[in-house]
Design a protein around this motif. Structure first.
Motif, PDB file in Angstrom:
ATOM      1  N   GLU A 109     -12.108  16.888 -11.311  1.00 23.00           N
ATOM      2  CA  GLU A 109     -11.160  17.815 -10.984  1.00 23.00           C
ATOM      3  C   GLU A 109     -10.289  17.518  -9.703  1.00 23.00           C
ATOM      4  N   ALA A 110     -11.283  16.967  -8.710  1.00 24.10           N
ATOM      5  CA  ALA A 110     -10.541  16.659  -7.637  1.00 24.10           C
ATOM      6  C   ALA A 110      -9.599  15.609  -7.579  1.00 24.10           C
ATOM      7  N   LYS A 111      -9.808  14.472  -8.553  1.00 24.59           N
ATOM      8  CA  LYS A 111      -8.876  13.314  -8.712  1.00 24.59           C
ATOM      9  C   LYS A 111      -7.622  13.824  -9.508  1.00 24.59           C
ATOM     10  N   ARG A 112      -7.746  15.017 -10.350  1.00 28.25           N
ATOM     11  CA  ARG A 112      -6.727  15.497 -10.747  1.00 28.25           C
ATOM     12  C   ARG A 112      -5.790  16.292  -9.824  1.00 28.25           C
ATOM     13  N   ARG A 113      -6.398  17.284  -9.091  1.00 27.87           N
ATOM     14  CA  ARG A 113      -5.926  18.141  -7.891  1.00 27.87           C
ATOM     15  C   ARG A 113      -5.045  17.044  -6.907  1.00 27.87           C
ATOM     16  N   TYR A 114      -5.613  16.159  -6.582  1.00 36.07           N
ATOM     17  CA  TYR A 114      -5.165  15.095  -5.494  1.00 36.07           C
ATOM     18  C   TYR A 114      -4.562  14.102  -6.004  1.00 36.07           C
ATOM     19  N   ARG A 115      -4.223  13.823  -7.378  1.00 30.51           N
ATOM     20  CA  ARG A 115      -3.509  12.613  -7.814  1.00 30.51           C
ATOM     21  C   ARG A 115      -2.415  12.028  -7.090  1.00 30.51           C
ATOM     22  N   PRO A 116      -1.417  12.824  -6.709  1.00 32.48           N
ATOM     23  CA  PRO A 116      -0.093  12.190  -6.046  1.00 32.48           C
ATOM     24  C   PRO A 116      -0.579  11.705  -4.807  1.00 32.48           C
ATOM     25  N   THR A 117      -1.523  12.384  -4.069  1.00 30.59           N
ATOM     26  CA  THR A 117      -2.040  12.226  -2.648  1.00 30.59           C
ATOM     27  C   THR A 117      -2.605  10.884  -2.662  1.00 30.59           C
ATOM     28  N   ILE A 118      -3.506  10.749  -3.731  1.00 35.63           N
ATOM     29  CA  ILE A 118      -4.286   9.542  -3.889  1.00 35.63           C
ATOM     30  C   ILE A 118      -3.483   8.100  -3.940  1.00 35.63           C
ATOM     31  N   GLU A 119      -2.667   8.571  -4.873  1.00 32.50           N
ATOM     32  CA  GLU A 119      -1.567   7.265  -5.170  1.00 32.50           C
ATOM     33  C   GLU A 119      -0.591   7.110  -4.003  1.00 32.50           C
ATOM     34  N   ARG A 120      -0.045   7.868  -3.001  1.00 35.91           N
ATOM     35  CA  ARG A 120       0.518   7.608  -2.079  1.00 35.91           C
ATOM     36  C   ARG A 120      -0.318   6.940  -1.001  1.00 35.91           C
ATOM     37  N   LEU A 121      -1.601   7.620  -0.991  1.00 34.70           N
ATOM     38  CA  LEU A 121      -2.341   6.809   0.057  1.00 34.70           C
ATOM     39  C   LEU A 121      -2.698   5.385  -0.194  1.00 34.70           C
ATOM     40  N   GLN A 122      -3.140   5.150  -1.438  1.00 31.22           N
ATOM     41  CA  GLN A 122      -3.432   3.975  -2.168  1.00 31.22           C
ATOM     42  C   GLN A 122      -2.568   2.694  -1.687  1.00 31.22           C
ATOM     43  N   ARG A 123      -0.943   3.311  -1.815  1.00 30.95           N
ATOM     44  CA  ARG A 123       0.055   2.284  -1.658  1.00 30.95           C
ATOM     45  C   ARG A 123       0.110   2.236  -0.060  1.00 30.95           C
ATOM     46  N   ALA A 124       0.034   2.994   0.725  1.00 29.97           N
ATOM     47  CA  ALA A 124       0.017   2.804   2.067  1.00 29.97           C
ATOM     48  C   ALA A 124      -1.275   1.912   2.529  1.00 29.97           C
ATOM     49  N   LEU A 125      -2.337   2.169   2.034  1.00 29.17           N
ATOM     50  CA  LEU A 125      -3.636   1.181   2.412  1.00 29.17           C
ATOM     51  C   LEU A 125      -3.225  -0.089   1.959  1.00 29.17           C
ATOM     52  N   LYS A 126      -2.605  -0.499   0.564  1.00 27.06           N
ATOM     53  CA  LYS A 126      -2.292  -1.649   0.372  1.00 27.06           C
ATOM     54  C   LYS A 126      -1.294  -2.391   1.276  1.00 27.06           C
ATOM     55  N   ALA A 127      -0.263  -1.533   1.514  1.00 25.63           N
ATOM     56  CA  ALA A 127       0.440  -2.326   2.536  1.00 25.63           C
ATOM     57  C   ALA A 127      -0.073  -2.495   3.865  1.00 25.63           C
ATOM     58  N   HIS A 128      -1.061  -1.762   4.346  1.00 23.06           N
ATOM     59  CA  HIS A 128      -1.564  -1.785   5.622  1.00 23.06           C
ATOM     60  C   HIS A 128      -2.585  -3.072   5.187  1.00 23.06           C
ATOM     61  N   SER A 129      -3.091  -3.305   4.334  1.00 20.43           N
ATOM     62  CA  SER A 129      -4.046  -4.505   4.113  1.00 20.43           C
ATOM     63  C   SER A 129      -3.242  -5.737   3.952  1.00 20.43           C
ATOM     64  N   ALA A 130      -1.906  -5.585   3.653  1.00 19.06           N
ATOM     65  CA  ALA A 130      -1.162  -6.985   3.473  1.00 19.06           C
ATOM     66  C   ALA A 130      -0.839  -7.206   4.872  1.00 19.06           C
ATOM     67  N   ALA A 131      -0.274  -6.318   5.584  1.00 15.83           N
ATOM     68  CA  ALA A 131      -0.043  -6.621   7.095  1.00 15.83           C
ATOM     69  C   ALA A 131      -1.034  -7.233   8.016  1.00 15.83           C
ATOM     70  N   THR A 132      -2.192  -6.609   7.681  1.00 13.52           N
ATOM     71  CA  THR A 132      -2.975  -6.923   8.920  1.00 13.52           C
ATOM     72  C   THR A 132      -4.035  -8.125   8.174  1.00 13.52           C
ATOM     73  N   ALA A 133      -3.843  -8.693   7.052  1.00 13.53           N
ATOM     74  CA  ALA A 133      -4.627  -9.855   6.265  1.00 13.53           C
ATOM     75  C   ALA A 133      -4.074 -11.090   7.117  1.00 13.53           C
ATOM     76  N   THR A 134      -3.072 -11.176   8.097  1.00 16.35           N
ATOM     77  CA  THR A 134      -2.703 -12.357   8.805  1.00 16.35           C
ATOM     78  C   THR A 134      -2.976 -12.000  10.571  1.00 16.35           C
ATOM     79  N   ASP A 135      -4.172 -11.047  10.559  1.00 22.18           N
ATOM     80  CA  ASP A 135      -4.392 -10.775  11.958  1.00 22.18           C
ATOM     81  C   ASP A 135      -5.274 -12.254  12.588  1.00 22.18           C
ATOM     82  N   THR A 136      -4.750 -12.398  13.926  1.00 24.06           N
ATOM     83  CA  THR A 136      -5.492 -13.359  14.482  1.00 24.06           C
ATOM     84  C   THR A 136      -6.453 -12.848  15.643  1.00 24.06           C
ATOM     85  N   LYS A 137      -7.261 -13.441  16.350  1.00 29.57           N
ATOM     86  CA  LYS A 137      -8.115 -13.232  17.419  1.00 29.57           C
ATOM     87  C   LYS A 137      -7.292 -12.616  18.397  1.00 29.57           C
ATOM     88  N   ARG A 138      -5.933 -12.902  18.415  1.00 27.82           N
ATOM     89  CA  ARG A 138      -4.954 -12.312  19.452  1.00 27.82           C
ATOM     90  C   ARG A 138      -4.488 -11.023  19.086  1.00 27.82           C
TER      91      ARG A 138
END
Length: 197
Positions: A109-138
């Motif tokens: 039920e929660a998956k259905r209720r929040y589906r658009p929210t979950i999808e938006r957040l997953q896209r943002a998390l994916k973009a964040h992971s891609a951007a931080t994959a190049t983090d260095t010790k600096r």
């Protein structure tokens, strides 16, 4: 510097607001950035909508004056569980010996209720992971203070010569050596810690 972290913070704030629409007593999220990079074995290490809803359970417990954890926030009791159920989280029948009922999952039920929210957040998390994959010790990722915890900041693995390791905030290790009880040598953060991830 990438603009992804502010975008992710905005998406976290929007997802929190979406939860508030269904649960008006949920307090505002003071600092969405505090969830980025934060890791807790009791509440979940991976940032996701499920983890955000878990944190919202703690928010409602705080608003109600309910003590939902013990053992320095690690053990999630039946009061946590009752609120989690109200918010659409499922759980196992038996508590985990050290973390109690912290291992909650989204109900269908929660998956259905929040589906658009979950999808938006997953896209943002994916973009964040891609951007931080190049983090260095600096790279500076900033503090990630948790509610009710004694510290803040992103913990990294520090090792000693005998191979033991601990998770520590780098600034704490910089203040004074932390010495291994097994070999007597100080723990250190390996140079390749960013590359090992």
């Amino acid at each position: 510097m990438s603009t992804t972290p502010p975008v992710l913070a905005a998406e976290l704030a929007q997802a929190w607001a979406d939860i508030q629409r269904h649960h008006p007593e949920l307090p505002d999220l003071a600092a969405p950035e505090s969830l980025i990079g934060e890791s807790s074995s009791a509440c979940g290490a991976e940032l996701s909508f499920e983890r955000l809803l878990h944190e919202a359970v703690h928010g409602i417990a705080a608003a109600r004056g309910v003590r939902d954890t013990s053992r320095a926030g690690r053990y999630h009791n039946r009061r946590f569980l009752a609120i989690a159920e109200e918010m659409g989280l499922d759980h196992s029948e038996e508590p985990h010996p050290s973390s109690g009922f912290s291992l909650v999952t989204l109900s269908p039920e929660a998956k259905r209720r929040y589906r658009p929210t979950i999808e938006r957040l997953q896209r943002a998390l994916k973009a964040h992971s891609a951007a931080t994959a190049t983090d260095t010790k600096r790279s500076f990722r900033g503090p990630a203070a948790r509610h009710g915890s004694s510290g803040g900041g992103v913990r990294v693995k520090a090792v000693c010569d005998c191979g033991r390791n601990v998770r520590v905030v780098p600034s704490v290790l910089a203040q004074a050596p932390i010495v291994c009880g097994g070999c007597g040598k100080p723990f250190r953060i390996p140079e390749a810690v960013g590359a090992a991830r």
